[in-house]
Structures are given as structure tokens and as C-alpha cells.
Design an enzyme around this catalytic site. Structure first.
Site, PDB file in Angstrom:
ATOM      1  N   ASP A  19       0.899  -1.138  -0.013  1.00 51.77           N
ATOM      2  CA  ASP A  19       0.132  -0.048  -0.110  1.00 51.77           C
ATOM      3  C   ASP A  19       0.937   1.149  -0.036  1.00 51.77           C
ATOM      4  O   ASP A  19       1.882   1.217   0.471  1.00 51.77           O
ATOM      5  CB  ASP A  19      -0.966   0.110   1.295  1.00 51.77           C
ATOM      6  CG  ASP A  19      -1.894   0.899   1.126  1.00 51.77           C
ATOM      7  OD1 ASP A  19      -2.403   1.633   0.035  1.00 51.77           O
ATOM      8  OD2 ASP A  19      -2.795   1.211   1.995  1.00 51.77           O
ATOM      9  N   HIS A  36       2.773   3.254  -8.919  1.00 52.11           N
ATOM     10  CA  HIS A  36       2.675   1.788  -9.268  1.00 52.11           C
ATOM     11  C   HIS A  36       3.772   1.395 -10.233  1.00 52.11           C
ATOM     12  O   HIS A  36       4.576   0.294  -9.940  1.00 52.11           O
ATOM     13  CB  HIS A  36       1.488   1.607 -10.127  1.00 52.11           C
ATOM     14  CG  HIS A  36       0.338   2.065  -9.436  1.00 52.11           C
ATOM     15  ND1 HIS A  36      -0.076   1.599  -8.043  1.00 52.11           N
ATOM     16  CD2 HIS A  36      -0.975   2.622  -9.904  1.00 52.11           C
ATOM     17  CE1 HIS A  36      -1.400   1.890  -7.703  1.00 52.11           C
ATOM     18  NE2 HIS A  36      -1.837   2.452  -8.719  1.00 52.11           N
ATOM     19  N   LEU A 130      10.618 -20.678  -3.869  1.00 52.92           N
ATOM     20  CA  LEU A 130       9.620 -20.079  -3.622  1.00 52.92           C
ATOM     21  C   LEU A 130       8.630 -19.955  -4.445  1.00 52.92           C
ATOM     22  O   LEU A 130       8.915 -19.848  -5.750  1.00 52.92           O
ATOM     23  CB  LEU A 130      10.243 -18.436  -3.354  1.00 52.92           C
ATOM     24  CG  LEU A 130       9.333 -17.351  -3.080  1.00 52.92           C
ATOM     25  CD1 LEU A 130       8.861 -17.569  -1.613  1.00 52.92           C
ATOM     26  CD2 LEU A 130       9.982 -15.779  -3.402  1.00 52.92           C
TER      27      LEU A 130
HETATM   28  C1  FPP Z   1      -1.833   0.031  -3.498  1.00 52.28           C
HETATM   29  O1  FPP Z   1      -1.136   1.527  -3.366  1.00 52.28           O
HETATM   30  C2  FPP Z   1      -1.418  -0.632  -4.620  1.00 52.28           C
HETATM   31  C3  FPP Z   1      -2.169  -1.191  -5.557  1.00 52.28           C
HETATM   32  C4  FPP Z   1      -3.589  -1.310  -5.449  1.00 52.28           C
HETATM   33  C5  FPP Z   1      -1.558  -1.958  -6.606  1.00 52.28           C
HETATM   34  C6  FPP Z   1      -0.507  -2.767  -6.278  1.00 52.28           C
HETATM   35  C7  FPP Z   1       0.226  -2.896  -7.756  1.00 52.28           C
HETATM   36  C8  FPP Z   1       1.643  -3.007  -7.856  1.00 52.28           C
HETATM   37  C9  FPP Z   1       2.728  -2.892  -6.791  1.00 52.28           C
HETATM   38  C10 FPP Z   1       2.127  -3.335  -9.289  1.00 52.28           C
HETATM   39  C11 FPP Z   1       2.097  -4.586  -9.971  1.00 52.28           C
HETATM   40  C12 FPP Z   1       2.569  -5.638  -8.900  1.00 52.28           C
HETATM   41  C13 FPP Z   1       2.884  -6.844  -9.540  1.00 52.28           C
HETATM   42  C14 FPP Z   1       3.300  -7.918  -8.257  1.00 52.28           C
HETATM   43  C15 FPP Z   1       3.216  -7.126 -10.839  1.00 52.28           C
HETATM   44  P1  FPP Z   1      -2.404   2.688  -3.511  1.00 52.28           P
HETATM   45  O2  FPP Z   1      -2.653   2.953  -5.072  1.00 52.28           O
HETATM   46  O3  FPP Z   1      -3.656   2.148  -2.955  1.00 52.28           O
HETATM   47  O4  FPP Z   1      -1.956   3.790  -2.754  1.00 52.28           O
HETATM   48  P2  FPP Z   1      -2.383   4.716  -2.040  1.00 52.28           P
HETATM   49  O5  FPP Z   1      -3.137   4.011  -0.792  1.00 52.28           O
HETATM   50  O6  FPP Z   1      -1.299   5.857  -1.538  1.00 52.28           O
HETATM   51  O7  FPP Z   1      -3.618   5.603  -2.715  1.00 52.28           O
END
Ligand code: FPP
Length: 247
Positions: A19, A36, A130
Site C-alpha cells: 500500500d 505503481h 519460492l
Molecule cells: C496500493 O497502493 C497498490 C495497489 C492497489 C496496486 C499494487 C500494484 C503493484 C505494486 C504493481 C504490480 C504488482 C505486481 C506484483 C506485478 P495505492 O494505489 O492504494 O496507494 P495509496 O493508498 O497511497 O493511494
């Protein structure tokens, strides 16, 4: 930090709520998608760190059922990122004996995403190190609902006796069937919630929250989380004395 870890008490399964990507980007005056994109180093470091320590499963919450309500452009960018990550990382996974797996409603993902996922899961299926589990279009309530439907169907068809429904059988109808429950859950960015993640499987999991935003997460943060885990006494409903005397 790594040297301080007890090599005989490494969690077999670590679950991660990644997050803070959006906030990381906003702090830099950039668009959320920039966060991201910069999250991939953290993904790589946590996978590498887990593999080095002999962790058997790492489950990453990459896209929740609720994330479908994000702006269309952000969803598209996330799906594109996923496809790119799969293309880029499969050779490294092969080299490091890492298997890729998924939980969630993968059928609801765009075709291109699904095809790449199927291909990469198939390529890595015989790897024995893993297992990286991507939670995609996943939520705990969705997963439990699907399991309930499946169980009720079997009871209705007469292939399952209602008296045989117990926690083990329910676990076998979840997406994580065959995997151990996570022993450690890490959530970044200072939020203190489970957010519909692995609701059944987290029953006895140690929860670890860090202020670090996901794009800044590195191996040393993983080591810190495992060290904190190792300092906890896991009682599973028993008393501290019972645990000490192993009874
Ligand atoms: C949360 O941050 C993150 C996500 C909803 C997406 C996670 C995706 C990735 C890390 C990229 C792809 C991953 C892989 C494994 C290929 P947020 O957008 O909710 O952040 P915020 O809470 O600050 O708004």
C-alpha cells in the site's frame, strides 16, 4: 539486520498488502501511476529477500475486487504493468527456481493479462523454490462466498454430507487450498486494516504494519518485519506457560 534473524524460525508464508503507491507519487507531485511503476523494485526486493531466506510462499495483494472501482485509466495502467512485469520477470524466476501462482477471480482480468498469467504459471510450474502468489481481482469475502457456493452445490447434489463440513473442508475450497496459512502479514503505508485480504487464512497470522510506503520497501524492511515476527510469542489460544513447556 539479516544476521540477527533466526534461520530456524523463518515464516513459511508471508502475505503482503502493498500500500501507498498513490501517496508516494503524490508526494513527488506525480500521477498515481508513477507510484505503481516505481513499485516494481519493491516487488523484486521482497521476492528476492524472501527467496534468500528460504520462505516457501509470498502472497502479494496486487489488485483487489474493490480496485475495479478505481478510474479506468489507472486500472488499465495497472493491468499493463502486470503484463510487462510478467514478461520481464519470468526469465529471472526460471533462473531462481521460483514458481508463479495466483488467487482471485483471474477470469475477470483482461484477455491479454490472463493469457500472460497462464503462460507464466505454466512456464514456472515445475520450479520448487519460492512460490510467488499474486492476488488479482481478489477479496477474502469473494473467495469465501465462492467456497460456500461450491460446498452448497455438492451438498445439493448429494456428493457431500453436511456433517463433513468443518474448517479443514472449507480451507480446501478456498483458492489457497494446499498452501499453509500466512504466518506473517506485512502492510505498508501506515494503514492499520486488513482490507478484505485473506480473511479466513489470517486467523492466527502475526500482523506487522510499517509507515514505509510500498515503492520505498526494500529487503532490509522485510528483514525488520521478520525480526519483529520472531520476537513475538505465538500462542494459538494457549497460555504462555503451555507454549514454554510445549504442551
Ligand atoms: C496500493 O497502493 C497498490 C495497489 C492497489 C496496486 C499494487 C500494484 C503493484 C505494486 C504493481 C504490480 C504488482 C505486481 C506484483 C506485478 P495505492 O494505489 O492504494 O496507494 P495509496 O493508498 O497511497 O493511494
Amino acid at each position: 539486520m539479516k544476521n540477527q534473524l533466526d534461520k530456524n524460525n523463518i515464516p513459511q508464508h508471508i502475505a503482503v498488502i502493498m500500500d501507498g503507491n498513490g501517496r508516494w507519487a503524490q508526494k513527488k507531485g506525480a500521477m498515481r501511476i508513477f507510484g505503481h511503476r516505481n513499485a516494481m523494485t519493491a516487488v523484486r526486493e521482497s521476492i528476492e529477500g524472501a527467496a534468500e531466506l528460504g520462505v516457501k510462499f509470498i502472497t502479494l495483494y496486487a489488485f483487489s475486487t474493490e480496485n475495479w472501482s478505481r478510474p479506468k485509466e489507472e486500472i488499465e495502467a495497472l493491468m499493463e504493468l502486470l503484463v510487462q512485469a510478467i514478461k520481464d520477470e519470468v526469465p529471472t524466476m526460471m533462473k531462481n527456481n521460483i514458481r508463479l501462482s495466483t488467487i482471485g477471480d483471474v477470469d475477470s482480468l483482461p484477455d491479454k493479462c490472463r493469457q500472460h498469467l497462464e503462460w507464466s504459471k505454466n512456464e514456472t510450474k515445475n520450479n520448487t523454490g519460492l512460490t510467488v502468489v499474486l492476488a488479482l481481482s481478489y477479496s477474502g469475502r469473494w473467495e469465501i462466498t465462492e467456497a460456500v457456493k461450491e460446498i452448497v452445490k455438492k451438498v445439493g447434489q448429494g456428493s457431500l454430507d453436511i456433517d463433513h463440513i468443518d474448517p479443514r473442508l472449507i480451507g480446501e475450497h478456498l483458492n489457497t487450498s494446499g498452501m499453509p496459512d500466512p504466518e506473517l502479514l506485512i502492510r505498508t503505508s501506515g494503514e492499520l486494516r486488513i482490507s478484505n485480504f485473506m480473511l479466513w487464512q489470517l486467523a492466527y497470522t502475526e500482523l506487522y504494519f510499517t509507515e514505509v510506503l510500498w515503492p520505498d520497501f526494500r529487503k532490509e524492511h522485510l528483514h525488520e518485519a521478520i525480526l519483529a515476527f520472531q520476537k513475538r510469542e505465538r500462542r494459538f489460544g494457549k497460555t504462555g506457560t503451555q507454549i514454554k513447556h510445549k504442551c
